[in-house]
Design a protein around this motif. Structure first.
Motif, PDB file in Angstrom:
ATOM      1  N   ALA A  74       0.829  -1.215   0.000  1.00 13.36           N
ATOM      2  CA  ALA A  74       0.000   0.000   0.000  1.00 13.36           C
ATOM      3  C   ALA A  74       0.860   1.261   0.000  1.00 13.36           C
ATOM      4  O   ALA A  74       0.591   2.209  -0.756  1.00 13.36           O
ATOM      5  CB  ALA A  74      -0.940  -0.008   1.201  1.00 13.36           C
ATOM      6  N   TYR A  75       1.894   1.304   0.832  1.00 13.72           N
ATOM      7  CA  TYR A  75       2.791   2.461   0.851  1.00 13.72           C
ATOM      8  C   TYR A  75       3.505   2.621  -0.488  1.00 13.72           C
ATOM      9  O   TYR A  75       3.677   3.740  -0.993  1.00 13.72           O
ATOM     10  CB  TYR A  75       3.829   2.340   1.964  1.00 13.72           C
ATOM     11  N   ALA A  76       3.933   1.519  -1.080  1.00 18.60           N
ATOM     12  CA  ALA A  76       4.620   1.578  -2.373  1.00 18.60           C
ATOM     13  C   ALA A  76       3.679   2.090  -3.461  1.00 18.60           C
ATOM     14  O   ALA A  76       4.072   2.922  -4.287  1.00 18.60           O
ATOM     15  CB  ALA A  76       5.192   0.213  -2.743  1.00 18.60           C
ATOM     16  N   VAL A  77       2.429   1.621  -3.466  1.00 17.67           N
ATOM     17  CA  VAL A  77       1.446   2.093  -4.445  1.00 17.67           C
ATOM     18  C   VAL A  77       1.247   3.594  -4.294  1.00 17.67           C
ATOM     19  O   VAL A  77       1.240   4.342  -5.279  1.00 17.67           O
ATOM     20  CB  VAL A  77       0.102   1.338  -4.319  1.00 17.67           C
ATOM     21  N   THR A  78       1.102   4.054  -3.056  1.00 18.68           N
ATOM     22  CA  THR A  78       0.925   5.484  -2.801  1.00 18.68           C
ATOM     23  C   THR A  78       2.116   6.287  -3.326  1.00 18.68           C
ATOM     24  O   THR A  78       1.946   7.327  -3.969  1.00 18.68           O
ATOM     25  CB  THR A  78       0.733   5.741  -1.292  1.00 18.68           C
ATOM     26  N   ALA A  79       3.327   5.792  -3.075  1.00 21.85           N
ATOM     27  CA  ALA A  79       4.533   6.476  -3.554  1.00 21.85           C
ATOM     28  C   ALA A  79       4.558   6.520  -5.083  1.00 21.85           C
ATOM     29  O   ALA A  79       4.905   7.550  -5.678  1.00 21.85           O
ATOM     30  CB  ALA A  79       5.784   5.770  -3.022  1.00 21.85           C
ATOM     31  N   MET A  80       4.187   5.416  -5.713  1.00 22.39           N
ATOM     32  CA  MET A  80       4.154   5.366  -7.178  1.00 22.39           C
ATOM     33  C   MET A  80       3.166   6.389  -7.725  1.00 22.39           C
ATOM     34  O   MET A  80       3.459   7.109  -8.688  1.00 22.39           O
ATOM     35  CB  MET A  80       3.766   3.967  -7.647  1.00 22.39           C
ATOM     36  N   ILE A 138      -1.254 -14.154  -9.679  1.00 23.01           N
ATOM     37  CA  ILE A 138      -2.583 -13.540  -9.685  1.00 23.01           C
ATOM     38  C   ILE A 138      -2.418 -12.024  -9.676  1.00 23.01           C
ATOM     39  O   ILE A 138      -1.808 -11.463  -8.762  1.00 23.01           O
ATOM     40  CB  ILE A 138      -3.386 -13.977  -8.444  1.00 23.01           C
ATOM     41  N   THR A 139      -2.950 -11.369 -10.699  1.00 17.57           N
ATOM     42  CA  THR A 139      -2.908  -9.910 -10.746  1.00 17.57           C
ATOM     43  C   THR A 139      -3.941  -9.367  -9.766  1.00 17.57           C
ATOM     44  O   THR A 139      -5.103  -9.777  -9.780  1.00 17.57           O
ATOM     45  CB  THR A 139      -3.193  -9.399 -12.171  1.00 17.57           C
ATOM     46  N   VAL A 140      -3.477  -8.466  -8.907  1.00 16.40           N
ATOM     47  CA  VAL A 140      -4.323  -7.917  -7.846  1.00 16.40           C
ATOM     48  C   VAL A 140      -4.474  -6.417  -8.081  1.00 16.40           C
ATOM     49  O   VAL A 140      -3.490  -5.737  -8.391  1.00 16.40           O
ATOM     50  CB  VAL A 140      -3.685  -8.167  -6.458  1.00 16.40           C
ATOM     51  N   ASP A 141      -5.682  -5.907  -7.911  1.00 14.06           N
ATOM     52  CA  ASP A 141      -5.917  -4.478  -8.049  1.00 14.06           C
ATOM     53  C   ASP A 141      -5.145  -3.734  -6.962  1.00 14.06           C
ATOM     54  O   ASP A 141      -5.343  -4.000  -5.770  1.00 14.06           O
ATOM     55  CB  ASP A 141      -7.413  -4.191  -7.914  1.00 14.06           C
ATOM     56  N   PRO A 142      -4.258  -2.820  -7.338  1.00 12.33           N
ATOM     57  CA  PRO A 142      -3.458  -2.102  -6.335  1.00 12.33           C
ATOM     58  C   PRO A 142      -4.301  -1.353  -5.302  1.00 12.33           C
ATOM     59  O   PRO A 142      -3.872  -1.146  -4.174  1.00 12.33           O
ATOM     60  CB  PRO A 142      -2.632  -1.108  -7.165  1.00 12.33           C
ATOM     61  N   LYS A 143      -5.510  -0.973  -5.659  1.00 10.08           N
ATOM     62  CA  LYS A 143      -6.368  -0.220  -4.750  1.00 10.08           C
ATOM     63  C   LYS A 143      -6.934  -1.081  -3.616  1.00 10.08           C
ATOM     64  O   LYS A 143      -7.528  -0.549  -2.683  1.00 10.08           O
ATOM     65  CB  LYS A 143      -7.472   0.463  -5.531  1.00 10.08           C
ATOM     66  N   THR A 144      -6.744  -2.401  -3.687  1.00 11.04           N
ATOM     67  CA  THR A 144      -7.253  -3.275  -2.614  1.00 11.04           C
ATOM     68  C   THR A 144      -6.346  -3.299  -1.400  1.00 11.04           C
ATOM     69  O   THR A 144      -6.728  -3.821  -0.355  1.00 11.04           O
ATOM     70  CB  THR A 144      -7.456  -4.727  -3.120  1.00 11.04           C
ATOM     71  N   PHE A 145      -5.162  -2.728  -1.510  1.00 11.00           N
ATOM     72  CA  PHE A 145      -4.222  -2.718  -0.398  1.00 11.00           C
ATOM     73  C   PHE A 145      -4.439  -1.462   0.435  1.00 11.00           C
ATOM     74  O   PHE A 145      -4.552  -0.371  -0.103  1.00 11.00           O
ATOM     75  CB  PHE A 145      -2.778  -2.796  -0.910  1.00 11.00           C
ATOM     76  N   GLY A 175       3.670   7.647 -11.426  1.00 10.81           N
ATOM     77  CA  GLY A 175       3.974   6.403 -12.114  1.00 10.81           C
ATOM     78  C   GLY A 175       2.724   5.888 -12.811  1.00 10.81           C
ATOM     79  O   GLY A 175       1.600   6.152 -12.373  1.00 10.81           O
ATOM     80  N   THR A 176       2.899   5.182 -13.901  1.00 12.85           N
ATOM     81  CA  THR A 176       1.761   4.667 -14.660  1.00 12.85           C
ATOM     82  C   THR A 176       1.815   3.141 -14.720  1.00 12.85           C
ATOM     83  O   THR A 176       2.838   2.531 -14.424  1.00 12.85           O
ATOM     84  CB  THR A 176       1.735   5.236 -16.093  1.00 12.85           C
ATOM     85  N   GLU A 177       0.713   2.564 -15.134  1.00 14.45           N
ATOM     86  CA  GLU A 177       0.609   1.114 -15.321  1.00 14.45           C
ATOM     87  C   GLU A 177       1.069   0.351 -14.069  1.00 14.45           C
ATOM     88  O   GLU A 177       1.848  -0.600 -14.171  1.00 14.45           O
ATOM     89  CB  GLU A 177       1.413   0.654 -16.532  1.00 14.45           C
ATOM     90  N   ILE A 178       0.573   0.776 -12.917  1.00 17.53           N
ATOM     91  CA  ILE A 178       0.930   0.102 -11.671  1.00 17.53           C
ATOM     92  C   ILE A 178       0.300  -1.281 -11.675  1.00 17.53           C
ATOM     93  O   ILE A 178      -0.895  -1.435 -11.910  1.00 17.53           O
ATOM     94  CB  ILE A 178       0.467   0.914 -10.447  1.00 17.53           C
ATOM     95  N   SER A 179       1.120  -2.274 -11.417  1.00 16.91           N
ATOM     96  CA  SER A 179       0.660  -3.661 -11.427  1.00 16.91           C
ATOM     97  C   SER A 179       1.194  -4.375 -10.187  1.00 16.91           C
ATOM     98  O   SER A 179       2.356  -4.208  -9.817  1.00 16.91           O
ATOM     99  CB  SER A 179       1.162  -4.344 -12.701  1.00 16.91           C
ATOM    100  N   VAL A 180       0.316  -5.153  -9.562  1.00 16.72           N
ATOM    101  CA  VAL A 180       0.701  -5.974  -8.411  1.00 16.72           C
ATOM    102  C   VAL A 180       0.362  -7.412  -8.767  1.00 16.72           C
ATOM    103  O   VAL A 180      -0.784  -7.725  -9.106  1.00 16.72           O
ATOM    104  CB  VAL A 180      -0.045  -5.544  -7.132  1.00 16.72           C
TER     105      VAL A 180
END
Length: 120
Positions: A8-14, A108-115, A19-24
């Motif tokens: 979650a912190y990494a997604v926020t920083a991205m 499994i691709t996970v929506d970054p917004k779920t973290f 940053g674009t095309e964030i993928s988890v």
């Protein structure tokens, strides 16, 4: 800090550094390397480095530091290894060339917004 909070912190920083095309990708069932691979694209060397810096800064505030850091000087593919989470910061051209999403298609691709970050 939990693994999910780290993501979650990494997604926020991205997102903070545009940053674009964030993928988890959850690779916990297909690899012992890590639980998650994260990928993000930047448009140039300065932006990929800024994304890496922001991730490190946000996590360092919680005394979480990368075990390994590779590719920062070149800025085309920066890897931050946080043990359970491996973060790949690419310029667009290298991301398309290496296509890690295809290589880790069994994950499994996970929506970054779920973290979410737990309230302290």
């Amino acid at each position: 800090m939990t693994t999910n909070e780290l993501v979650a912190y990494a997604v926020t920083a991205m997102e903070d550094k545009k940053g674009t095309e964030i993928s988890v990708i959850d690779i916990s069932k297909v690899s012992v390397v890590a639980d998650y691979f994260m990928l993000v694209s930047g448009t140039n060397q300065k932006q990929t480095q800024a994304i890496a810096d922001e991730i490190e800064e946000k996590l360092a505030k919680h005394e979480v530091f990368p075990r390994q850091k590779e590719g920062y000087a070149g800025g085309t593919w920066i890897l931050l290894d946080y043990q359970d989470v491996v973060i790949h910061i690419f310029n667009g051209e290298d991301r398309r060339f290496y296509n890690l999403e295809r290589i880790w298609a069994d994950g499994i691709t996970v929506d970054p917004k779920t973290f979410h970050i737990s309230e302290e």
